[in-house]
Design a protein around this motif. Structure first.
Motif, PDB file in Angstrom:
ATOM      1  N   LYS A  15     103.942  87.867  79.619  1.00  0.00           N
ATOM      2  CA  LYS A  15     103.672  88.202  78.214  1.00  0.00           C
ATOM      3  C   LYS A  15     104.372  87.226  77.272  1.00  0.00           C
ATOM      4  CE  LYS A  15     101.781  92.268  79.355  1.00  0.00           C
ATOM      5  NZ  LYS A  15     100.435  92.714  78.989  1.00  0.00           N
ATOM      6  N   ASN A  16     104.923  86.163  77.830  1.00  0.00           N
ATOM      7  CA  ASN A  16     105.784  85.299  77.020  1.00  0.00           C
ATOM      8  C   ASN A  16     105.096  83.983  76.683  1.00  0.00           C
ATOM      9  OD1 ASN A  16     107.435  87.390  77.642  1.00  0.00           O
ATOM     10  ND2 ASN A  16     108.753  86.261  79.028  1.00  0.00           N
ATOM     11  N   VAL A  17     105.305  83.545  75.466  1.00  0.00           N
ATOM     12  CA  VAL A  17     104.635  82.333  74.988  1.00  0.00           C
ATOM     13  C   VAL A  17     105.639  81.452  74.245  1.00  0.00           C
ATOM     14  CG1 VAL A  17     102.751  81.419  73.576  1.00  0.00           C
ATOM     15  CG2 VAL A  17     102.485  83.651  74.671  1.00  0.00           C
ATOM     16  N   THR A  18     105.532  80.154  74.452  1.00  0.00           N
ATOM     17  CA  THR A  18     106.302  79.207  73.646  1.00  0.00           C
ATOM     18  C   THR A  18     105.374  78.108  73.161  1.00  0.00           C
ATOM     19  OG1 THR A  18     108.082  77.576  73.665  1.00  0.00           O
ATOM     20  CG2 THR A  18     106.860  77.827  75.692  1.00  0.00           C
TER      21      THR A  18
ATOM     22  N   VAL B 146     102.683  83.092  62.907  1.00  0.00           N
ATOM     23  CA  VAL B 146     101.989  83.277  64.178  1.00  0.00           C
ATOM     24  C   VAL B 146     101.702  81.899  64.765  1.00  0.00           C
ATOM     25  CG1 VAL B 146      99.758  83.554  62.971  1.00  0.00           C
ATOM     26  CG2 VAL B 146      99.958  84.208  65.372  1.00  0.00           C
TER      27      VAL B 146
ATOM     28  N   LYS C 165      98.014  78.661  70.751  1.00  0.00           N
ATOM     29  CA  LYS C 165      97.892  77.349  71.404  1.00  0.00           C
ATOM     30  C   LYS C 165      96.943  77.390  72.586  1.00  0.00           C
ATOM     31  CE  LYS C 165     101.396  77.547  75.017  1.00  0.00           C
ATOM     32  NZ  LYS C 165     102.443  76.838  75.726  1.00  0.00           N
ATOM     33  N   GLU C 166      96.482  76.211  72.926  1.00  0.00           N
ATOM     34  CA  GLU C 166      95.714  76.037  74.158  1.00  0.00           C
ATOM     35  C   GLU C 166      96.550  75.207  75.110  1.00  0.00           C
ATOM     36  OE1 GLU C 166      91.722  74.519  73.730  1.00  0.00           O
ATOM     37  OE2 GLU C 166      91.448  75.635  71.857  1.00  0.00           O
TER      38      GLU C 166
ATOM     39  N   TYR D 142      94.453  80.261  76.549  1.00  0.00           N
ATOM     40  CA  TYR D 142      94.629  80.392  75.102  1.00  0.00           C
ATOM     41  C   TYR D 142      95.624  81.524  74.890  1.00  0.00           C
ATOM     42  CZ  TYR D 142      93.378  81.300  70.178  1.00  0.00           C
ATOM     43  OH  TYR D 142      93.402  81.480  68.819  1.00  0.00           O
ATOM     44  N   SER D 143      96.690  81.264  74.162  1.00  0.00           N
ATOM     45  CA  SER D 143      97.725  82.284  73.985  1.00  0.00           C
ATOM     46  C   SER D 143      98.194  82.315  72.543  1.00  0.00           C
ATOM     47  CB  SER D 143      98.908  81.992  74.916  1.00  0.00           C
ATOM     48  OG  SER D 143      99.412  80.696  74.670  1.00  0.00           O
ATOM     49  N   ALA D 144      98.899  83.353  72.182  1.00  0.00           N
ATOM     50  CA  ALA D 144      99.392  83.498  70.811  1.00  0.00           C
ATOM     51  C   ALA D 144     100.626  84.378  70.799  1.00  0.00           C
ATOM     52  CB  ALA D 144      98.310  84.121  69.927  1.00  0.00           C
ATOM     53  N   HIS D 145     101.459  84.164  69.808  1.00  0.00           N
ATOM     54  CA  HIS D 145     102.657  84.995  69.672  1.00  0.00           C
ATOM     55  C   HIS D 145     103.202  84.904  68.258  1.00  0.00           C
ATOM     56  CE1 HIS D 145     105.973  87.306  71.285  1.00  0.00           C
ATOM     57  NE2 HIS D 145     105.328  87.334  72.430  1.00  0.00           N
ATOM     58  N   VAL D 146     103.824  85.985  67.800  1.00  0.00           N
ATOM     59  CA  VAL D 146     104.510  85.966  66.511  1.00  0.00           C
ATOM     60  C   VAL D 146     105.873  85.292  66.679  1.00  0.00           C
ATOM     61  CG1 VAL D 146     105.668  87.421  64.794  1.00  0.00           C
ATOM     62  CG2 VAL D 146     103.335  87.954  65.514  1.00  0.00           C
TER      63      VAL D 146
ATOM     64  N   LYS E 240      86.920  80.888  75.132  1.00  0.00           N
ATOM     65  CA  LYS E 240      88.337  80.539  75.242  1.00  0.00           C
ATOM     66  C   LYS E 240      89.132  81.743  75.751  1.00  0.00           C
ATOM     67  CE  LYS E 240      90.413  78.703  71.408  1.00  0.00           C
ATOM     68  NZ  LYS E 240      90.601  77.675  70.381  1.00  0.00           N
TER      69      LYS E 240
ATOM     70  N   ASP F   2      91.517  83.523  79.895  1.00  0.00           N
ATOM     71  CA  ASP F   2      92.765  84.252  80.118  1.00  0.00           C
ATOM     72  C   ASP F   2      92.558  85.391  81.122  1.00  0.00           C
ATOM     73  OD1 ASP F   2      93.808  82.592  78.236  1.00  0.00           O
ATOM     74  OD2 ASP F   2      93.995  84.098  76.662  1.00  0.00           O
TER      75      ASP F   2
ATOM     76  N   PRO G  64      94.563  85.772  65.919  1.00  0.00           N
ATOM     77  CA  PRO G  64      94.198  84.529  66.607  1.00  0.00           C
ATOM     78  C   PRO G  64      93.066  84.713  67.609  1.00  0.00           C
ATOM     79  CG  PRO G  64      96.553  84.993  66.804  1.00  0.00           C
ATOM     80  CD  PRO G  64      95.908  86.230  66.269  1.00  0.00           C
TER      81      PRO G  64
ATOM     82  N   LEU H 180      95.690  89.361  72.605  1.00  0.00           N
ATOM     83  CA  LEU H 180      96.748  88.514  73.169  1.00  0.00           C
ATOM     84  C   LEU H 180      98.130  89.140  72.981  1.00  0.00           C
ATOM     85  CD1 LEU H 180      95.290  85.143  71.820  1.00  0.00           C
ATOM     86  CD2 LEU H 180      95.124  86.020  74.161  1.00  0.00           C
TER      87      LEU H 180
ATOM     88  N   CYS I 264      99.970  89.481  70.458  1.00  0.00           N
ATOM     89  CA  CYS I 264     100.885  88.601  69.735  1.00  0.00           C
ATOM     90  C   CYS I 264     101.690  89.349  68.675  1.00  0.00           C
ATOM     91  CB  CYS I 264     100.131  87.438  69.100  1.00  0.00           C
ATOM     92  SG  CYS I 264      98.967  87.913  67.804  1.00  0.00           S
TER      93      CYS I 264
ATOM     94  N   THR J 118     100.669  89.926  65.484  1.00  0.00           N
ATOM     95  CA  THR J 118     100.394  89.480  64.112  1.00  0.00           C
ATOM     96  C   THR J 118      99.791  90.594  63.249  1.00  0.00           C
ATOM     97  OG1 THR J 118      99.953  87.324  65.080  1.00  0.00           O
ATOM     98  CG2 THR J 118      99.357  87.606  62.780  1.00  0.00           C
TER      99      THR J 118
ATOM    100  N   VAL K  79      97.062  91.405  78.713  1.00  0.00           N
ATOM    101  CA  VAL K  79      96.995  89.982  79.046  1.00  0.00           C
ATOM    102  C   VAL K  79      98.135  89.596  80.003  1.00  0.00           C
ATOM    103  CG1 VAL K  79      98.417  89.170  77.086  1.00  0.00           C
ATOM    104  CG2 VAL K  79      96.615  87.694  78.020  1.00  0.00           C
TER     105      VAL K  79
ATOM    106  N   PHE L  80      99.677  86.067  81.036  1.00  0.00           N
ATOM    107  CA  PHE L  80      99.618  84.611  80.870  1.00  0.00           C
ATOM    108  C   PHE L  80     100.031  83.903  82.164  1.00  0.00           C
ATOM    109  CE2 PHE L  80     100.366  85.835  76.317  1.00  0.00           C
ATOM    110  CZ  PHE L  80      99.096  85.475  75.889  1.00  0.00           C
TER     111      PHE L  80
ATOM    112  N   GLY M  72     101.613  80.254  79.515  1.00  0.00           N
ATOM    113  CA  GLY M  72     102.518  80.727  78.465  1.00  0.00           C
ATOM    114  C   GLY M  72     103.236  79.625  77.752  1.00  0.00           C
TER     115      GLY M  72
END
Lengths: 428, 94
Positions: free
Chosen positions: A41-44, A181, A184-185, A276-280, B10, B14, B44, B64, B66, B68, B89, B91, B94
């Protein structure tokens, strides 16, 4: 109720750093992670600066699955139809110990969790903490999937929204003005192609930041990091600006348009998007921090608001790792006195205050306000682009002298406004 | 708002493990709340859209997680939690 010394909510960098450190000292630590595996669940963006945290985890770095050491830095200013780039490299970046690395979190966090387990930490995945168990205003455990688990201390490392810290009354849902927010790909490309396109030798990596038209003048920017066999390409944009500032644009459109810019299109050509991911991201600085400790609970990492944008660098992961480490140290101190109340855990604040974490946030406390100037994201990029266009243009007829070419963009009013903007930036 | 080209494809890249119950929902009666319209711009994954009746519609497929929308719209408008452990999801990069 089964009882542990410490329960860590969330197997991200803050949580795993705490678990690793506590397990090393022989404590019974349980990490609860809602994903299928740590990192799920982690994104950078992502880049990790190692220097500030190298000595906190001396055994960790030699074998860590990081991507590429960053030896090329670029910042590009995008106007609508042109762009201007500053590129920097140097011996100091090309020599070990490298100061920063690109990183993919699913890979790194999974490995880091394994290291914590080797030290003796317990990890349960697919386990969401549904709520805290409170007794007389004190946190004494967690409920997860019908189970009740107790601990002397709960470390809330459950990320930027931290519903755990919220339930404990240590933070509120948050002001959209203080958050951005990122999305990224990950684009797969052959290793050799990456090295050719970015002028890299072997495992070296590059980092690029973009501002201006990338976000249609809204607070934020674009980023590109080279991984071993992929690129991380994305956009960060302030949430309030995204729904309030004109022109209105849907977030995903920004990334699609960014990819079509000629400057970017040739870099990703032939690449295959694989995720494709996203995070606040917390970006409010000091003013938006959670309360860091309460009776039986500590808050670390993004959950506490530890992330910082100062324009040339955007950092959060080092603060997560360090705050997890200091949370662990605070628990150890509290154990010496058998006092896990807020008073006993206050030492966490003291440890952070004495570390680079709070010193950085103090030093850069004016950065959020100085950078939210909309002129940086539209007016200046267009101005810089126009000046370059005219300086480089060779018309059919005679060419104007250089100084008057620039001067026509820099009337008294413009210079006065620039002076004002510069004064604000000088506070960073 | 127009469908953004390629977004569904896209998101299709995932790994998702759909939860039995959606972990985010619009609170009943809030479909026309102006705060909810923000989600149409900020999500997003493009999961919020405005229908002809001026109401915001939402689908959870492709979320996702996220956060937001929770920040932009607030908890008066949205019922918001993370999926149950082992769902949602996952990842791979990530």
């Amino acid at each position: 109720m089964e009882k542990f010394d410490v329960i860590v909510v969330g197997a991200g960098l803050a949580g795993l750093a705490a678990a690793y450190t506590l397990a090393q000292e022989g404590l019974e630590v349980l990490v609860l992670e809602k994903g299928d595996y740590p990192g799920a669940k982690n994104v950078t963006g992502g880049r990790l600066y190692v220097n500030p945290v190298r000595d906190l985890f001396p055994e960790l770095w030699a074998k860590a699955p990081l991507e590429r050491p960053i030896v090329h830095e670029e910042v590009a200013v995008f106007a609508r139809e042109r762009s201007l780039t500053v590129s920097y490299t140097g011996d100091e970046l090309r020599q070990e110990p490298y100061q920063s690395y690109s990183i993919l979190r699913a890979k790194f966090d999974r490995w880091f969790a394994g290291q914590a387990e080797k030290k003796g930490a317990m990890l349960i995945t697919k386990s969401r903490v549904d709520e805290l168990i409170m007794e007389n205003g004190r946190v004494i455990g967690v409920r997860t999937g019908g189970d009740e688990l107790g601990a002397d201390v709960i470390i809330a490392a459950d990320g930027v929204l931290s519903l755990t810290a919220e339930q404990a009354g240590l933070r509120r849902p948050g002001d959209p003005h203080h958050y951005a927010v990122g999305f990224k790909e990950v684009i797969e490309l052959e290793r050799g192609v990456i090295e050719d396109r970015f002028n890299l030798t072997g495992d070296e990596g590059a980092a690029r930041l973009f501002m201006g038209e990338v976000t249609r003048g809204k607070f934020g920017g674009g980023f590109l990091y080279t991984n071993r066999e992929s690129l991380s390409l994305g956009i960060v944009v302030g949430i309030k600006d995204l729904y309030e500032a004109e022109p209105a644009v849907q977030a995903p459109q920004l990334l699609d348009d960014f990819k079509q810019r000629p400057e970017i299109a040739r870099l990703i050509q032939g690449g295959q998007t694989v995720e494709y991911s996203a995070h606040v991201i917390p970006e409010g600085g000091l003013k938006s921090f959670a309360r860091l400790y309460g009776d039986g609970i500590l808050v670390a990492g993004d959950a506490a608001g530890f992330s910082m944008n100062i324009g040339v660098s955007v950092r959060g992961m080092e603060y997560a790792l360090a705050s997890g480490y200091y949370a662990a140290q605070a628990v150890l101190k509290a154990r010496e006195n058998s006092d896990f109340s807020a008073a006993g855990l206050k030492v966490y604040q003291d440890l952070l205050d004495a570390s680079f974490v709070m010193k950085d946030f103090q030093s850069f406390q004016d950065a959020p306000q100085a950078l939210e100037n909309p002129r940086f994201f539209q007016y200046y990029p267009e101005l810089a682009g126009n000046i370059m266009k005219d300086l480089y243009a060779v018309p059919a007829g005679p060419k104007d002298k250089l100084y008057p070419t620039i001067k026509k963009y820099l009337g008294f009013g413009n210079l006065w406004a620039m002076f004002g903007d510069l004064r604000k930036v000088m506070k960073i | 708002m127009s469908e953004i080209m390629g977004l569904k494809a896209k998101l299709g890249l995932d790994v998702f493990k759909p939860d039995a119950r959606p972990h985010i929902s619009i609170k009943p009666g809030m479909e026309r709340d102006p705060r909810l319209k923000r989600a149409v711009l900020v999500c997003p994954a493009g999961l919020y859209s405005l229908n002809a009746a001026g109401e915001v519609e939402f689908t959870i497929d492709g979320c996702l997680e996220c956060g937001t929308c929770r920040l932009a719209c607030g908890t008066e408008v949205l019922e918001w939690s993370y999926p149950v452990g082992g769902f949602g999801v996952q990842f791979r990069f990530g």
